[in-house]
Design an enzyme around this catalytic site. Structure first.
Site, PDB file in Angstrom:
ATOM      1  N   ASP A 143     -91.658  13.287  -1.708  1.00 51.60           N
ATOM      2  CA  ASP A 143     -90.848  13.424  -2.920  1.00 51.60           C
ATOM      3  C   ASP A 143     -89.496  12.721  -2.859  1.00 51.60           C
ATOM      4  O   ASP A 143     -88.752  12.739  -3.837  1.00 51.60           O
ATOM      5  CB  ASP A 143     -90.673  14.898  -3.297  1.00 51.60           C
ATOM      6  CG  ASP A 143     -89.763  15.653  -2.341  1.00 51.60           C
ATOM      7  OD1 ASP A 143     -89.316  15.070  -1.345  1.00 51.60           O
ATOM      8  OD2 ASP A 143     -89.495  16.837  -2.600  1.00 51.60           O
ATOM      9  N   CYS A 148    -101.285  29.016 -17.763  1.00 54.82           N
ATOM     10  CA  CYS A 148    -100.154  29.940 -17.888  1.00 54.82           C
ATOM     11  C   CYS A 148    -100.327  30.925 -19.048  1.00 54.82           C
ATOM     12  O   CYS A 148     -99.808  32.043 -18.992  1.00 54.82           O
ATOM     13  CB  CYS A 148     -98.855  29.156 -18.094  1.00 54.82           C
ATOM     14  SG  CYS A 148     -98.278  28.294 -16.623  1.00 54.82           S
ATOM     15  N   CYS A 153     -97.780  33.976 -20.541  1.00 55.75           N
ATOM     16  CA  CYS A 153     -96.881  34.493 -19.503  1.00 55.75           C
ATOM     17  C   CYS A 153     -95.530  33.777 -19.534  1.00 55.75           C
ATOM     18  O   CYS A 153     -95.459  32.549 -19.663  1.00 55.75           O
ATOM     19  CB  CYS A 153     -97.527  34.328 -18.127  1.00 55.75           C
ATOM     20  SG  CYS A 153     -96.512  34.909 -16.751  1.00 55.75           S
ATOM     21  N   CYS A 212     -91.768  33.386 -15.123  1.00 57.70           N
ATOM     22  CA  CYS A 212     -90.882  32.436 -14.441  1.00 57.70           C
ATOM     23  C   CYS A 212     -89.638  32.134 -15.264  1.00 57.70           C
ATOM     24  O   CYS A 212     -88.554  31.910 -14.708  1.00 57.70           O
ATOM     25  CB  CYS A 212     -91.630  31.155 -14.098  1.00 57.70           C
ATOM     26  SG  CYS A 212     -92.287  30.253 -15.521  1.00 57.70           S
ATOM     27  N   CYS A 214     -85.211  33.847 -14.278  1.00 60.13           N
ATOM     28  CA  CYS A 214     -84.174  32.913 -13.830  1.00 60.13           C
ATOM     29  C   CYS A 214     -82.780  33.536 -13.954  1.00 60.13           C
ATOM     30  O   CYS A 214     -82.365  33.931 -15.044  1.00 60.13           O
ATOM     31  CB  CYS A 214     -84.241  31.618 -14.644  1.00 60.13           C
ATOM     32  SG  CYS A 214     -82.997  30.405 -14.126  1.00 60.13           S
ATOM     33  N   CYS A 227     -79.504  25.338 -12.604  1.00 62.25           N
ATOM     34  CA  CYS A 227     -80.471  25.808 -11.605  1.00 62.25           C
ATOM     35  C   CYS A 227     -79.790  26.047 -10.259  1.00 62.25           C
ATOM     36  O   CYS A 227     -79.064  25.185  -9.757  1.00 62.25           O
ATOM     37  CB  CYS A 227     -81.578  24.769 -11.462  1.00 62.25           C
ATOM     38  SG  CYS A 227     -82.783  25.128 -10.176  1.00 62.25           S
ATOM     39  N   CYS A 284     -83.542  28.468  -4.468  1.00 57.48           N
ATOM     40  CA  CYS A 284     -83.882  29.710  -5.164  1.00 57.48           C
ATOM     41  C   CYS A 284     -85.390  29.738  -5.365  1.00 57.48           C
ATOM     42  O   CYS A 284     -85.971  28.749  -5.811  1.00 57.48           O
ATOM     43  CB  CYS A 284     -83.152  29.762  -6.502  1.00 57.48           C
ATOM     44  SG  CYS A 284     -83.535  31.207  -7.515  1.00 57.48           S
ATOM     45  N   CYS A 292     -88.334  31.795  -9.658  1.00 56.55           N
ATOM     46  CA  CYS A 292     -89.351  31.408 -10.637  1.00 56.55           C
ATOM     47  C   CYS A 292     -90.694  31.133  -9.982  1.00 56.55           C
ATOM     48  O   CYS A 292     -91.746  31.266 -10.617  1.00 56.55           O
ATOM     49  CB  CYS A 292     -88.885  30.212 -11.465  1.00 56.55           C
ATOM     50  SG  CYS A 292     -88.680  28.666 -10.560  1.00 56.55           S
ATOM     51  N   CYS A 318     -94.615  34.278 -10.081  1.00 55.83           N
ATOM     52  CA  CYS A 318     -95.826  33.776 -10.741  1.00 55.83           C
ATOM     53  C   CYS A 318     -97.028  34.654 -10.410  1.00 55.83           C
ATOM     54  O   CYS A 318     -97.330  34.895  -9.230  1.00 55.83           O
ATOM     55  CB  CYS A 318     -96.112  32.343 -10.303  1.00 55.83           C
ATOM     56  SG  CYS A 318     -97.590  31.642 -11.068  1.00 55.83           S
TER      57      CYS A 318
END
Length: 372
Positions: free
Chosen positions: A141, A195, A198, A201, A205, A221, A248, A251, A255
């Site tokens: 990444d 998802c 729902c 998440c 936050c 964030c 963090c 989120c 799930c």
């Protein structure tokens, strides 16, 4: 929708690659057409245009290269997308129940995944080049490749409303990497979004970083604030940080798909004993050499000692433990202004009656602003 088909002349090659990837220690392997239409490039352009990337200037600088998988390498034909499970042993949210101890993101409690994943990617890519004679390039990444939408296209999971990848077998906990190749391979079917209605998440936050589903404002964030932001963290977010000093997991951890998650079998990703809720007091006194020693081979090391201690001081200010003033006071005269400023804020939170008498001789603007 393009799907995998056994009639493709290279289907057996794909089966070989998947078998080799699993043998090397990857837990998920999927295939995508690197040349197909790529609407995600516009999503990223909108993200940057809205300023949601904050101080991450490199996202704007590499926007064109991120616009399509072939923007970096025009010869690429297929993407082999790999996942490594880093599922934790315990619910990360339990760390928030101990305000005198640090909550460090699950991904950063073990060895740096960039090094672990990249090493495996190079092994797989080298094997592919020798076996099939085609060109290959590897990406983790840190490279300008939009890996999460590519992983969804390859069938590894889907991007949840928090924009992170969700996997049916692994929940929230997959590190991703890719091998682009000139080899023409049949793509897997993309994963559908599961998802539903729902909102777990989004609602969990602490800083309301999601203006709407599937949209993240990085400037709000906690992961961005504690890792990417170099200066003082805006006052409006400090209390919400709690004891989160690096990243963090909120989120990710809430799930519902995590009910299928598995504890990682990769030893390098297991949490080090020293990083399982370390005391804030012990972390606050780290100087640069000791910081580097404690976080050797850890992704935490990249933010440097000053930014790290800044985060620890905000957490100390949120702890409510006036006894921690003993570690705050010496940091009021720290050489780094970002540390001094955070120490001022922590002192004012823990001992408001004494804070004014602790004011040092510093006259720089950043620190004086904290006394205002």
């Amino acid at each position: 929708m393009t799907t995998s088909t056994s009639s493709h002349p290279n289907q057996l090659l794909k089966d070989e690659i998947r078998a080799e990837a699993l043998r090397l220690g990857f837990h998920a392997c999927g295939f995508a057409d690197a040349t197909a239409a790529w609407p995600n490039g516009q999503w990223l352009a909108d993200f940057v245009a809205d300023g949601f990337h904050g101080d991450m200037g490199w996202m704007e600088e590499t926007l064109e290269r991120r616009s399509h998988p072939t923007a970096m390498w025009t010869e690429a034909r297929s993407a082999v997308v790999l996942g490594m499970n880093y599922g934790p042993e315990h619910d990360p949210l339990t760390a928030l129940d101990h305000p005198d101890r640090a909550a460090i993101s699950v991904y950063a409690q073990g060895d740096d995944y960039h090094d672990v994943v990249k090493k495996r990617l190079k092994l797989l890519a080298g094997w592919m080049h020798r076996r099939f004679g085609e060109e290959v390039k590897v990406f983790v990444d840190t490279a300008p490749l939009m890996e999460k939408p590519l992983a969804q296209r390859a069938g590894l999971g889907w991007q949840g409303k928090h924009t992170n990848l969700v996997s049916r077998p692994f929940g929230s906990w997959l590190f991703l990497g890719s091998v682009l190749t000139t080899l023409d391979l049949p793509p897997d079917a993309p994963e559908a979004d599961h998802c539903g209605s729902c909102r777990a998440c989004l609602d969990v936050c602490p800083t309301n970083a999601f203006p709407e589903p599937n949209r993240l404002d990085a400037r709000r964030c906690i992961s961005y604030l504690t890792i990417e932001l170099a200066g003082p963290i805006p006052v409006e977010f400090r209390s919400a940080m709690g004891n989160r000093i690096y990243g963090c997991d909120d989120c990710l951890a809430v799930c519902p798909w995590n009910k299928f998650a598995q504890v990682s079998s990769e030893a390098a990703f297991h949490a080090r004993e020293t990083l399982k809720g370390p005391s804030l007091a012990a972390l606050a006194v780290l100087d640069d050499p000791s910081f580097r020693a404690v976080f050797s081979k850890s992704p935490v090391k990249r933010i440097g000692r000053d930014r790290f201690v800044r985060n620890v001081l905000y957490a100390i200010g949120n702890s409510g433990d006036a006894g921690l003033m003993a570690v705050v006071e010496p940091l009021l005269s720290d050489p780094a202004s970002v540390v001094r400023g955070a120490a001022v804020w922590a002192a004012r939170r823990l001992a408001p009656d004494r804070a004014a008498t602790l004011r040092g001789v510093e006259e720089d603007t950043d620190v004086l602003a904290e006394w205002a």
